[in-house]
Design a protein around this motif. Structure first.
Motif, mmCIF file in Angstrom:
data_model
loop_
_atom_site.group_PDB
_atom_site.id
_atom_site.type_symbol
_atom_site.label_atom_id
_atom_site.label_comp_id
_atom_site.label_asym_id
_atom_site.label_seq_id
_atom_site.Cartn_x
_atom_site.Cartn_y
_atom_site.Cartn_z
ATOM 1 N N ILE A 164 0.830 -1.201 0.000
ATOM 2 C CA ILE A 164 0.000 0.000 0.000
ATOM 3 C C ILE A 164 0.866 1.253 0.000
ATOM 4 C CG2 ILE A 164 -1.675 1.333 1.353
ATOM 5 C CD1 ILE A 164 -2.727 -1.401 2.373
ATOM 6 N N GLU A 165 1.919 1.242 0.818
ATOM 7 C CA GLU A 165 2.798 2.403 0.930
ATOM 8 C C GLU A 165 3.532 2.679 -0.383
ATOM 9 O OE1 GLU A 165 4.739 5.533 3.285
ATOM 10 O OE2 GLU A 165 2.784 4.567 3.042
ATOM 11 N N ALA A 166 3.967 1.642 -1.066
ATOM 12 C CA ALA A 166 4.669 1.818 -2.337
ATOM 13 C C ALA A 166 3.767 2.518 -3.354
ATOM 14 C CB ALA A 166 5.125 0.469 -2.881
ATOM 15 N N VAL A 167 2.510 2.118 -3.402
ATOM 16 C CA VAL A 167 1.558 2.732 -4.335
ATOM 17 C C VAL A 167 1.257 4.169 -3.919
ATOM 18 C CG1 VAL A 167 -0.788 2.626 -5.238
ATOM 19 C CG2 VAL A 167 0.528 0.528 -4.963
ATOM 20 N N ARG A 168 1.017 4.377 -2.633
ATOM 21 C CA ARG A 168 0.697 5.724 -2.132
ATOM 22 C C ARG A 168 1.813 6.716 -2.472
ATOM 23 N NH1 ARG A 168 1.641 9.146 1.918
ATOM 24 N NH2 ARG A 168 3.241 7.813 2.860
ATOM 25 N N LEU A 169 3.038 6.298 -2.238
ATOM 26 C CA LEU A 169 4.174 7.174 -2.518
ATOM 27 C C LEU A 169 4.355 7.418 -4.015
ATOM 28 C CD1 LEU A 169 6.704 5.747 0.096
ATOM 29 C CD2 LEU A 169 5.531 7.960 0.187
ATOM 30 N N ALA A 170 4.100 6.405 -4.826
ATOM 31 C CA ALA A 170 4.246 6.564 -6.283
ATOM 32 C C ALA A 170 3.310 7.656 -6.803
ATOM 33 C CB ALA A 170 3.963 5.242 -6.981
ATOM 34 N N TRP A 171 2.109 7.726 -6.241
ATOM 35 C CA TRP A 171 1.155 8.743 -6.675
ATOM 36 C C TRP A 171 1.599 10.161 -6.300
ATOM 37 C CZ3 TRP A 171 -2.254 8.810 -10.267
ATOM 38 C CH2 TRP A 171 -2.979 7.672 -10.614
ATOM 39 N N GLN A 172 2.509 10.290 -5.352
ATOM 40 C CA GLN A 172 2.958 11.615 -4.913
ATOM 41 C C GLN A 172 3.944 12.263 -5.883
ATOM 42 O OE1 GLN A 172 4.392 11.648 -0.877
ATOM 43 N NE2 GLN A 172 2.549 10.658 -0.068
ATOM 44 N N ALA A 173 4.526 11.488 -6.764
ATOM 45 C CA ALA A 173 5.510 12.045 -7.704
ATOM 46 C C ALA A 173 4.816 12.923 -8.739
ATOM 47 C CB ALA A 173 6.272 10.922 -8.388
ATOM 48 N N PRO A 174 5.313 14.121 -8.969
ATOM 49 C CA PRO A 174 4.707 15.012 -9.971
ATOM 50 C C PRO A 174 4.726 14.378 -11.360
ATOM 51 C CG PRO A 174 6.272 16.199 -8.588
ATOM 52 C CD PRO A 174 6.454 14.745 -8.282
ATOM 53 N N GLY A 175 3.617 14.508 -12.082
ATOM 54 C CA GLY A 175 3.546 14.024 -13.460
ATOM 55 C C GLY A 175 2.980 12.625 -13.612
ATOM 56 N N VAL A 176 2.730 11.924 -12.513
ATOM 57 C CA VAL A 176 2.186 10.565 -12.600
ATOM 58 C C VAL A 176 0.725 10.621 -13.031
ATOM 59 C CG1 VAL A 176 1.566 8.503 -11.283
ATOM 60 C CG2 VAL A 176 3.776 9.608 -10.914
ATOM 61 N N ARG A 177 0.376 9.876 -14.072
ATOM 62 C CA ARG A 177 -0.983 9.836 -14.598
ATOM 63 C C ARG A 177 -1.722 8.571 -14.204
ATOM 64 N NH1 ARG A 177 -0.280 9.100 -20.025
ATOM 65 N NH2 ARG A 177 -2.486 9.520 -20.371
ATOM 66 N N GLU A 178 -0.971 7.503 -13.938
ATOM 67 C CA GLU A 178 -1.584 6.224 -13.608
ATOM 68 C C GLU A 178 -0.559 5.380 -12.857
ATOM 69 O OE1 GLU A 178 -3.681 2.380 -15.876
ATOM 70 O OE2 GLU A 178 -2.717 3.973 -17.044
#
Length: 201
Positions: free
Chosen positions: A95-109
């Motif tokens: 869950i944490e890996a996904v949550r953090l990935a969404w925090q990166a600017p420019g991520v669409r999916e």
């Protein structure tokens, strides 16, 4: 330079050198070849740079939050689409890996293919590396495939594909090559066709 900064510097270079699975070509030819390689991809130089920035940002977030996630989760980025794969020991880490990935600017999916309960052994890891190398080499020498537009990751003998296909026929050819490799249990494709509206949504 701190250990953390050294890691980040390394990961800043890896995506550019590894575009399209051609790490050894980029390394041999030097920086100029890296720029040319990025420009040759279907997504173009600007998108390649943006994807590299996303990769750096996610790796930084993971490294600061949980070094276990940083070491065990694989990351692929294609036109702002992020594919996560690998093995972690706890559901909370997934869950944490996904949550953090969404925090990166420019991520669409963010596509989550992380597995829980780390069943990966050294022999499994070696086999996964062999499978990835085998497929990347096959694609590189297939004149009917634009190998530079594909990203390959193998986890527990499951191949994950990302990228942009010039046509359905080319994509079918790539998937066929993947399925023909020994020990492969499954092929999961997140490849988009060149004219797919999702690329510009």
């Amino acid at each position: 330079m701190s250990l953390r900064r050294s890691f980040l510097a390394l990961f800043a270079l890896l995506p550019l050198l590894a575009l399209g699975g051609c790490t050894f070509w980029g390394t041999a030819a030097g920086g100029a070849a890296v720029g040319a390689t990025a420009a040759q991809t279907e997504k173009g130089f600007r998108r390649s740079v943006a994807d590299t920035e996303i990769r750096i940002a996610i790796n930084d977030l993971w490294f600061r939050a949980d070094e276990d996630i940083f070491r065990k989760v694989n990351l692929q980025v294609q036109e702002g689409r992020v594919l996560l794969s690998g093995n972690v020991g706890l559901p909370e880490q997934r869950i944490e890996a996904v949550r953090l990935a969404w925090q990166a600017p420019g991520v669409r999916e963010v596509i989550n293919e992380i597995e829980i309960n780390d069943t990966s052994t050294l022999s499994n890891a070696a086999r996964d590396t062999w499978i990835t190398t085998e497929l990347e080499t096959t694609l590189l020498f297939d004149r009917d495939v634009s190998s530079i537009d594909y990203s390959v990751e193998t986890v527990n003998q499951v191949i994950y594909l990302m990228g942009v296909a010039q046509s359905q026929a080319e994509l079918d050819r790539v998937v066929g090559h993947a399925k023909d490799i020994a020990y492969v249990r499954r092929v999961v494709s997140y490849v988009l066709l060149k004219d797919d509206p999702a690329r510009h949504s």
